[in-house]
Design a protein around this motif. Structure first.
Motif, short mmCIF file in Angstrom:
data_model
loop_
_atom_site.label_atom_id
_atom_site.label_comp_id
_atom_site.label_asym_id
_atom_site.label_seq_id
_atom_site.Cartn_x
_atom_site.Cartn_y
_atom_site.Cartn_z
N UNK A 162 0.84 -1.19 0.00
CA UNK A 162 0.00 0.00 0.00
C UNK A 162 0.88 1.24 0.00
N UNK A 163 0.45 2.23 -0.75
CA UNK A 163 1.15 3.51 -0.79
C UNK A 163 0.44 4.56 0.04
N UNK A 164 -0.64 4.16 0.71
CA UNK A 164 -1.37 5.10 1.56
C UNK A 164 -0.57 5.35 2.83
N UNK A 165 -0.63 6.55 3.32
CA UNK A 165 0.07 6.90 4.54
C UNK A 165 -0.95 7.19 5.62
N UNK A 166 -0.67 6.75 6.83
CA UNK A 166 -1.62 6.92 7.93
C UNK A 166 -1.71 8.38 8.34
N UNK A 167 -0.60 9.07 8.30
CA UNK A 167 -0.60 10.48 8.69
C UNK A 167 0.61 11.15 8.06
N UNK A 168 0.66 12.46 8.23
CA UNK A 168 1.83 13.19 7.75
C UNK A 168 3.02 12.87 8.63
N UNK A 169 4.20 12.84 8.06
CA UNK A 169 5.36 12.55 8.89
C UNK A 169 5.60 13.67 9.90
#
Length: 190
Positions: A162-169
């Motif tokens: 998956x290329x989705x990110x849970x939150x901004x770094x």
């Protein structure tokens, strides 16, 4: 041709040469057409080749063709194994009515490759266990896998990736530390 002997004319049709060959009378008999001797191995070889072509034709006609879902799964697997990863941006999640009456869930995203902006969509209807629609944050950055020679062939999610990110770094915040004394590293500068 009138001067030829009746025996030569009766034996075989003859060709009268304009320039007589050395040592000949000037008349060369044409060979009569004969059937070629056919060996048994030539018959079996031709039957085997014919049978192989017939078998190939039957296989092409009656083979099980992959469904559209199987082709899409194979495309995603190919991109997971050999796709190039670039940064992208999630644009929207929308539902589209298909021609067969189903409702398709489409994930819209954009990315840039070689100075060209691409806006693509991916059908995520068949991946409910992989993608949770409530966790997708629009406007967030994502990772996009695309085929290097064909950048339009791209995905954001697959069964194994998956290329989705849970939150901004979140970058850690460091308070200004005490200045380090480095005068011993620069002799003569004090």
């Amino acid at each position: 041709m009138a001067g030829l002997t009746p025996l030569l004319r009766a034996a075989a049709p003859a060709i009268l040469l304009r320039y007589a060959l050395v040592g000949t009378t000037g008349v060369v008999p044409c060979p009569s057409m004969t059937l070629r001797n056919v060996n048994i191995w030539e018959i079996f070889t031709s039957l085997a080749i014919l049978g192989a072509f017939a078998g190939l034709a039957l296989w092409l006609i009656f083979r099980k063709r992959p469904t559209a879902e199987e082709l899409e799964r194979a495309r995603r697997l190919f991109l997971v194994q050999s796709g190039r990863i670039v940064d992208g941006m999630l644009l929207d999640v929308c539902e589209v009515d298909a021609e067969d009456g189903r409702t398709l869930t489409m994930l819209l995203f954009s990315y840039r490759n070689g100075g060209v902006d691409y806006e693509c969509s991916q059908d995520i209807t068949d991946m409910p266990g992989v993608v949770d629609l409530t966790q997708i944050r629009l406007g967030f950055p994502c990772s996009v896998r695309h085929q290097p020679g064909n950048p339009q062939n791209s995905i954001v999610v697959a069964e194994q990736w998956t290329g989705l990110r849970a939150s901004l770094p979140q970058f850690p915040y460091y308070e200004d530390p005490e200045p380090v004394d480095i005068s011993h590293l620069r002799p003569g500068r004090g």
